[in-house]
Design a protein around this motif. Sequence first.
Motif, mmCIF file in Angstrom:
data_model
loop_
_atom_site.group_PDB
_atom_site.id
_atom_site.type_symbol
_atom_site.label_atom_id
_atom_site.label_comp_id
_atom_site.label_asym_id
_atom_site.label_seq_id
_atom_site.Cartn_x
_atom_site.Cartn_y
_atom_site.Cartn_z
ATOM 1 N N GLU A 273 0.842 -1.208 0.000
ATOM 2 C CA GLU A 273 0.000 0.000 0.000
ATOM 3 C C GLU A 273 0.879 1.260 0.000
ATOM 4 O OE1 GLU A 273 -2.796 0.025 3.189
ATOM 5 O OE2 GLU A 273 -3.866 1.755 2.410
ATOM 6 N N SER A 274 2.004 1.193 0.738
ATOM 7 C CA SER A 274 2.772 2.425 0.949
ATOM 8 C C SER A 274 3.871 2.682 -0.070
ATOM 9 C CB SER A 274 3.371 2.429 2.362
ATOM 10 O OG SER A 274 4.171 1.276 2.543
ATOM 11 N N ILE A 275 4.334 1.660 -0.769
ATOM 12 C CA ILE A 275 5.435 1.891 -1.726
ATOM 13 C C ILE A 275 4.884 1.792 -3.141
ATOM 14 C CG2 ILE A 275 7.737 1.169 -2.486
ATOM 15 C CD1 ILE A 275 8.095 -0.214 0.164
ATOM 16 N N GLU A 276 4.820 2.927 -3.776
ATOM 17 C CA GLU A 276 4.241 2.954 -5.120
ATOM 18 C C GLU A 276 5.063 2.144 -6.120
ATOM 19 O OE1 GLU A 276 2.790 6.248 -8.156
ATOM 20 O OE2 GLU A 276 3.137 6.982 -6.117
ATOM 21 N N LYS A 277 6.393 2.127 -5.908
ATOM 22 C CA LYS A 277 7.272 1.420 -6.859
ATOM 23 C C LYS A 277 7.147 -0.104 -6.753
ATOM 24 C CE LYS A 277 10.775 5.034 -6.924
ATOM 25 N NZ LYS A 277 12.157 5.398 -6.523
ATOM 26 N N LEU A 278 6.556 -0.581 -5.675
ATOM 27 C CA LEU A 278 6.394 -2.028 -5.506
ATOM 28 C C LEU A 278 5.216 -2.485 -6.368
ATOM 29 C CD1 LEU A 278 7.334 -4.586 -4.058
ATOM 30 C CD2 LEU A 278 5.877 -3.964 -2.134
ATOM 31 N N MET A 279 5.516 -3.358 -7.329
ATOM 32 C CA MET A 279 4.489 -3.722 -8.315
ATOM 33 C C MET A 279 3.382 -4.604 -7.710
ATOM 34 S SD MET A 279 5.124 -2.239 -11.185
ATOM 35 C CE MET A 279 5.406 -0.850 -10.155
ATOM 36 N N PRO A 280 2.160 -4.401 -8.177
ATOM 37 C CA PRO A 280 1.019 -5.142 -7.617
ATOM 38 C C PRO A 280 0.901 -6.555 -8.202
ATOM 39 C CG PRO A 280 0.278 -3.637 -9.311
ATOM 40 C CD PRO A 280 1.753 -3.440 -9.203
ATOM 41 N N TYR A 281 1.943 -7.322 -8.017
ATOM 42 C CA TYR A 281 1.958 -8.693 -8.551
ATOM 43 C C TYR A 281 2.779 -9.538 -7.592
ATOM 44 C CZ TYR A 281 2.684 -12.536 -11.865
ATOM 45 O OH TYR A 281 2.694 -13.767 -12.473
ATOM 46 N N VAL A 282 2.190 -10.595 -7.066
ATOM 47 C CA VAL A 282 2.914 -11.450 -6.107
ATOM 48 C C VAL A 282 2.790 -12.914 -6.522
ATOM 49 C CG1 VAL A 282 2.987 -12.286 -3.706
ATOM 50 C CG2 VAL A 282 2.687 -9.857 -4.150
ATOM 51 N N HIS A 283 3.939 -13.587 -6.568
ATOM 52 C CA HIS A 283 3.943 -15.027 -6.825
ATOM 53 C C HIS A 283 3.949 -15.723 -5.458
ATOM 54 C CE1 HIS A 283 4.579 -18.781 -8.820
ATOM 55 N NE2 HIS A 283 5.659 -19.025 -8.085
ATOM 56 N N LEU A 284 2.861 -16.401 -5.152
ATOM 57 C CA LEU A 284 2.699 -17.006 -3.830
ATOM 58 C C LEU A 284 2.231 -18.469 -3.990
ATOM 59 C CD1 LEU A 284 2.912 -16.198 -0.814
ATOM 60 C CD2 LEU A 284 0.466 -15.683 -0.877
ATOM 61 N N PRO A 285 3.208 -19.397 -4.013
ATOM 62 C CA PRO A 285 2.835 -20.802 -4.232
ATOM 63 C C PRO A 285 1.912 -21.340 -3.136
ATOM 64 C CG PRO A 285 5.181 -20.488 -4.588
ATOM 65 C CD PRO A 285 4.657 -19.218 -3.963
#
Length: 467
Positions: A273-285
């Motif tokens: 939520e707080s870091i705009e540069k962190l892309m909204p995509y997570v690989h979570l097996p």
Amino acid sequence: MATLDDAPEGAPARGGKVLVKSYGCQMNVYDATRMADLLGREGYAETAEEADADLVILNTCHIREKAAEKIYSELGKLALEKRAREAQGREMKIVVAGCVAQAEGEQVLKRQRAVDLVVGPQSYHRLPDLLQQARHGRRLTDTEFAVEDKFDALPQPSRAQIRARGVSAFVTVQEGCDKFCSFCVVPYTRGAEVSRPVADVLAETQRLVEAGVREITLIGQNVNAYRGADDEGRDWSLARLLAEMGQIEGIDRLRYTTSHPVDMAQDLIDVHESIEKLMPYVHLPVQSGSDRVLKAMNRKHTAADYLDIIARLRKARPDMALSSDFIVGFPGETDEDFEDTMALARAVGFASSFSFKYSPRPGTPGAERDDQIDEEVKRARLAALQALLEEQRQAFNAATVSKTVDVLFEKPGRHEGQIAGKSPYMQAVHVSGAADRVGRVARVEIVAAGSNSLAGRLMDEGEEAKA
Ligand code: SF4
């Protein structure tokens, strides 16, 4: 630390030509790049052609039986090539690196006489010395565990090498795994979880950014188990590291992979939520949607835990896209268990996924079980799951059409006048545009979704033409 910055671009290869072929995960891709950097320092030039290579390194993966067997068949072909060269008085060295090297060690030398050197993932920084010994006719194995040494000795690429690799780069922050999932060999091949010191990660990142990299992906077998020490000996979490990296001028995008659900701490969810540069995509097996199977897999989380993490990630970033790994046909998996997996996939709606049939790996608890699932059943379940996941991937891509997204352009496209890049959600996007946009982020309207990529239109095209 020695660097290659003094090496002139395009300098002739003093050591010959090296081909590093990588299999498996992103950790291996990263290690392969570092091996090429290290050998570059020794005067080797990289080649993509086997026929040109004086040194071939297979950076192997041991996660599935098929992957390991593929290595032996590849080695068989290389052995023939080596013999043909030797008949002409030319030399060719063959090295086996990565997880097959670690797991099978001397067995590799015994099974394939043409192999000169077997080097594990923790020892490849010793490659130049080992190759020197191999040059004197010693066939040897070096698979000692020494991850801390490896982090200390990680070879750094030159600016020219970084530029040649493009605007997106991996930075390793963590190695190894303490989780011991009952199907997996990684804890045995890569050792216990070890994190790289904060200062080293930041220094490597700074170097990459100065050479033109715009997107950094932090990688580790369990990247979100990161506990790297700062200069005062305090441990930083992955969230804290990402927050610090978000401040670095010149970085446009941050990502991290691969994560384990049990290490998905709230502070990590919050930074989405707080870091705009962190892309909204997570690989979570997740591997399975059945609590019974998850327990047998020793995953230490339930399906409900997983869904709760997804809900919190989506609360932090409503546009969050998810990808996952699945294993079907784990010993004892019933039709009902498999239906739970299908239900979990339906509940999440994945943007992308990797799914496999369970294959027993020697030395793991899963391989010892006597309730292995029939191959035909596994095949049918995998086909059903993959059909669903593919439907979800296509639906995710189709939903992007008519939307405007930021694209980081990485390279020229396949057609004249085209450039290609990635959306925040890891989708490949191509547009008509000038090559000087490579390395920059631009707003793009997605106009069509193909099966593997999206077509878009630059939003500022008209304004540029008017200017
Ligand atoms: S978390 Fe499980 S699957 Fe992942 S590397 Fe560790 S043991 Fe293997």
